[in-house]
Structures are given as structure tokens and as C-alpha cells.
Scaffold this motif. Structure first.
Motif, PDB file in Angstrom:
ATOM      1  N   UNK A 173       0.844  -1.189   0.000  1.00  0.00           N
ATOM      2  CA  UNK A 173       0.000   0.000   0.000  1.00  0.00           C
ATOM      3  C   UNK A 173       0.887   1.250   0.000  1.00  0.00           C
ATOM      4  N   UNK A 174       0.424   2.327  -0.593  1.00  0.00           N
ATOM      5  CA  UNK A 174       1.220   3.549  -0.691  1.00  0.00           C
ATOM      6  C   UNK A 174       1.123   4.343   0.615  1.00  0.00           C
ATOM      7  N   UNK A 175       2.292   4.581   1.237  1.00  0.00           N
ATOM      8  CA  UNK A 175       2.361   5.383   2.462  1.00  0.00           C
ATOM      9  C   UNK A 175       3.493   6.404   2.346  1.00  0.00           C
ATOM     10  N   UNK A 176       3.680   6.979   1.173  1.00  0.00           N
ATOM     11  CA  UNK A 176       4.825   7.856   0.949  1.00  0.00           C
ATOM     12  C   UNK A 176       4.754   9.115   1.802  1.00  0.00           C
ATOM     13  N   UNK A 177       5.851   9.453   2.482  1.00  0.00           N
ATOM     14  CA  UNK A 177       5.875  10.690   3.273  1.00  0.00           C
ATOM     15  C   UNK A 177       6.007  11.902   2.360  1.00  0.00           C
ATOM     16  N   UNK A 178       5.559  13.044   2.841  1.00  0.00           N
ATOM     17  CA  UNK A 178       5.677  14.258   2.040  1.00  0.00           C
ATOM     18  C   UNK A 178       7.144  14.656   1.881  1.00  0.00           C
ATOM     19  N   UNK A 179       7.874  14.534   2.972  1.00  0.00           N
ATOM     20  CA  UNK A 179       9.296  14.892   2.925  1.00  0.00           C
ATOM     21  C   UNK A 179      10.025  14.135   4.019  1.00  0.00           C
ATOM     22  N   UNK A 180      11.277  13.771   3.743  1.00  0.00           N
ATOM     23  CA  UNK A 180      12.015  12.991   4.717  1.00  0.00           C
ATOM     24  C   UNK A 180      13.483  13.381   4.680  1.00  0.00           C
TER      25      UNK A 180
END
Length: 325
Positions: A173-180
Motif C-alpha cells: 500500500x502507498x504510504x509515501x511521506x511528504x518529505x524525509x
């Protein structure tokens, strides 16, 4: 052209309890079932452990129902072991007899590698293994009725002999953070014995930490495996150990900047398998350093989602320092 999935009736079959999501073998079927429902399909679900008495009754009920409510297709998530019940195998033939297109995802093909998964030596163990051999033969016969048998990677195809074999890797499932921000923290989730080279992983981070004290390892594994694991660095302050799964992994993935896949290369099985963790790491936006096993290495390099390294602590440490710093 927009497909109206609400017009599709899918018979979904799995051999696990969908209410207990403790491993990849249970999480994947649950997510596939959720995905079919989410796109609007009408789904008839047949789930539950193979050994449950209730399952036999439900299998027969599904067999009767397709005579008057015929699904458009059937999708089957395989069990870890061969299909044990005659009723389940008979249902696959019934689907074929009723011209219902059927796809079967063959996830675990351990029994194709008897030398890597040693057989039991006790009398009772030998009897059990002989029984599983028979069940595997019966399962192979049943799978010849399937229109498509899906496997984790293209590398698996020469191992099997079915009508139509296609690659269907795991997913996430897609759980990409906005920025890391990069923080020198790596994560590994999975087994640490047998087919997994945890010693390589720990020795790699020992070297990294000596070069730069900011490097840290989050290691997630089963508690009993960790208790049996031996390493001079086991209690180092740069290792953070957890025994969790599911939602418990989310904050750990958020803390990490990259991930590792450490398959033990002495096992040929690992050349064909692709761990669901590869896609779970990807879904959280984590680049990966992986051992040079065929199926995983090809995927990582083709999709440019990480780096492949030789299975030595020095090579692994160099790959991480060079690519993820």
C-alpha cells in the motif's frame, strides 16, 4: 475507456484466517480481498484455515452457488503448504468444468527445493513428509485446471509446468511521506535465521558505525529468533530491536531512511523468491540495499529503487555509504 468493476463478480479463495494478519502469508490475501472490494467488484469470499471443519461445509456451499450465481472469474491465493482438502481441489476442477476463468497465485514453492528445506528424520516426521508429498502431487494435478498460475517472479517459471505461468510479484500500500530528511538510520524487517543473513546485516552496521557514529539499525524480527541469534554486536547501542508487525511497523518505517534485504545466497530458493518486504519498504519511500539474488536484484535494478551489493559486510557498508548518505 472506463471499466465498471461493479459489473464483475469475483470468487476469491484463500486458505488463511483473514482476521489474523501476523505474516506476509496472511496480509497479502487480506489486502487482495480489500482491493477487489475497493474497486467495486462483487466478491464472494471463501477464506479460513485449511484444517477448520467449517471450511469443508463452506467449500461445498460455494460449489453449489456457482451453479445459479456464476462468477466472472476466480482468484486463488495459495496456502503455505499444498492444498490439503479434497473438497478444495475438487472445487478448482468444478470451476474449470463451468468455464470460470481461474487464476492461482503460487506463493511458496518450498517443496521444489528438498535439499534446502530438510525433511524430518523421525518416524512420525517421515510419515508427515510422505503425506505432504502426496498432497503436493494432488495439488499439482488440480492446478492444471487453472487458466493462469501466477508466481512471484519470472525466474520461477522454469521450475513449474502448468498451462500458463505469469509473474505476479508481491505488492504494498502507498504510504509515501511528504518529505524525509536523511538520518543515517536503516531498517530490516523479517527473519534472521536460515534463509536470511542477519549476521551480514549486523556486521555491516558495525562497520558503518565505526566509520560514522550516526549510523543506526532498526531490526524487527520474531522474539524467539532474536533470543537464539549470536553476534558480538548483539547488544550494541546502535541496534534498536523490535518484535512487532502490522501497524506497529509504521512509526519504525517513518524513523528510517533506507532499508535492507539480506537473503542468504547459499540457498537457491532465494534466487527465485521476492519478499513482500521489498514492496512494503518501497511503499514507505525507502531505498533499499539488497543481496545479489537473481529475482530481487533484477527488480531493484530495473525499477531503480535501490542498490545491489555483494554479500560481505564491507561491500554492503560501501554500498550504503556511497548511495544513501
Amino acid at each position: 475507456h472506463i471499466i465498471d468493476y461493479s459489473q464483475h463478480h469475483i470468487l476469491f479463495i484463500s486458505y488463511v484466517d483473514q482476521t489474523v494478519l501476523s505474516s506476509g502469508s496472511s496480509v497479502r490475501p487480506a489486502k487482495m480481498l480489500e482491493a477487489f472490494r475497493k474497486v467495486g467488484c462483487k466478491v464472494t469470499a471463501l477464506t479460513g484455515e485449511q484444517v477448520e471443519k467449517e471450511r469443508k461445509r463452506e467449500v461445498k456451499a460455494v460449489g453449489r452457488s456457482i451453479q445459479y450465481d456464476k462468477p466472472d472469474l476466480c482468484y486463488i491465493e495459495s496456502p503455505t503448504y499444498p492444498i490439503m482438502r479434497h473438497a478444495d481441489r475438487k472445487l478448482i476442477k468444478l470451476l474449470c468444468d463451468n468455464h470460470i476463468p481461474t487464476g492461482y497465485f503460487y506463493r511458496d514453492f518450498y517443496r521444489r527445493f528438498p535439499n534446502e528445506f530438510p525433511r524430518r528424520t523421525s518416524v512420525s516426521g517421515r510419515i508427515k513428509d510422505f503425506g505432504l508429498d502426496i498432497l503436493q502431487w494432488l495439488t499439482d494435478r488440480a492446478l492444471r485446471y487453472c487458466d493462469i498460475v501466477y508466481v512471484p517472479s519470472n525466474a520461477c517459471k522454469p521450475l513449474l509446468n502448468y498451462r500458463d505461468i505469469r509473474a505476479l510479484p508481491p505488492a504494498g500500500m502507498i504510504h509515501l511521506p511528504e518529505r524525509k530528511e536523511f538520518n543515517y538510520t536503516g531498517i530490516y524487517v523479517g527473519g534472521i535465521t536460515g534463509h536470511y543473513d542477519a549476521e551480514l546485516l549486523v556486521d555491516t552496521f558495525y562497520k558503518l558505525h565505526k566509520r560514522n557514529s550516526s549510523y543506526k539499525l532498526i531490526l524487527v524480527c520474531r522474539e524467539n529468533e532474536w533470543e537464539c541469534f549470536h553476534s558480538p554486536h548483539k547488544h550494541a547501542d546502535w541496534i534498536e530491536v523490535h518484535h512487532t508487525s502490522g501497524e506497529g511497523l509504521v512509526p519504525l518505517y517513518e524513523k528510517a531512511s533506507f532499508a535492507a534485504v539480506v537473503s542468504n545466497q547459499k540457498y537457491q530458493y532465494n534466487e527465485f523468491a521476492i519478499s513482500v518486504k521489498v514492496f512494503e519498504y518501497l511503499s514507505y519511500g525507502l531505498p533499499q540495499v539488497v543481496t545479489n539474488t537473481k529475482a530481487v536484484a533484477e527488480l531493484i535494478e530495473k525499477e531503480k529503487i535501490g542498490v545491489v551489493a555483494e554479500s560481505t559486510p564491507e561491500a554492503f557498508a560501501d554500498a550504503i555509504e556511497r548511495n544513501f548518505a
